[in-house]
Design an enzyme around this catalytic site. Sequence first.
Site, short mmCIF file in Angstrom:
data_model
loop_
_atom_site.label_atom_id
_atom_site.label_comp_id
_atom_site.label_asym_id
_atom_site.label_seq_id
_atom_site.Cartn_x
_atom_site.Cartn_y
_atom_site.Cartn_z
CG ASP A 168 19.38 23.31 -56.95
OD1 ASP A 168 20.21 22.78 -56.18
OD2 ASP A 168 18.64 24.26 -56.60
CE LYS A 203 15.24 25.37 -57.57
NZ LYS A 203 16.62 25.70 -58.02
CE LYS A 222 16.55 26.48 -54.33
NZ LYS A 222 17.91 26.34 -54.92
#
Length: 259
Positions: free
Chosen positions: A102, A167, A201
């Site tokens: 990430d 995300k 996400k």
Amino acid sequence: MTDLKASSLRALKLMDLTTLNDDDTDEKVIALCHQAKTPVGNTAAICIYPRFIPIARKTLKEQGTPEIRIATVTNFPHGNDDIEIALAETRAAIAYGADEVDVVFPYRALMAGDEQVGFDLVKACKEACAAANVLLKVIIETGELKDEALIRKASEISIKAGADFIKTSTGKVAVNATPESARIMMEVIRDMGVEKTVGFKPAGGVRTAEDAQKYLAIADELFGADWADARHYRFGASSLLASLLKALGHGDGKSASSY
């Protein structure tokens, strides 16, 4: 099964169970691995700092859940615009054995009008990840971007540069995931026609079974009930797990964490 129970079971299996605290230790990460194996199924992944990946891998294997994926973070949480450093951190995370990375998008550079550095940074990290069969999630930090046009632009740039997931947040700023920003980001996925290959996400601030239900409802509305599987949807959270387990009749809903 009630609607809340059904959505809670879905959400649990989509969780990236997270600890990203300055005081993390091997012991805390081992405990997180144990929590990821629940009476009603495993979380999709755990998300930890890179240095803890080896101990997590060992723990997950020993407890019989080697399929739980290990995610980590790079360029985190600051989202600086130094491509060389972000790439070096991403390569190091891969070397540690991460299944997923990430990376934080250089959102301040975008706010200052620079669209290119974000594209180049994500593209460089994607190339490193793709070569190692590692999934790349890009954190755009919606709570700092604030503006819908900027959230949309950061999402588009990340997807064009090869993000496997977009995300919302690091969980380290004042405003993290919101249903509003989630909708904007998922609409970009829909509008670009990339829902088969790009996931979403929400992270930070998704704390209750009811919260998770709301976020899943948006995904179901935009993409249909079958889209939000572990390849297309994750929740970045820690305290959420206790609430989901309580909704499913396990535990008291209390959690030690605020993420």
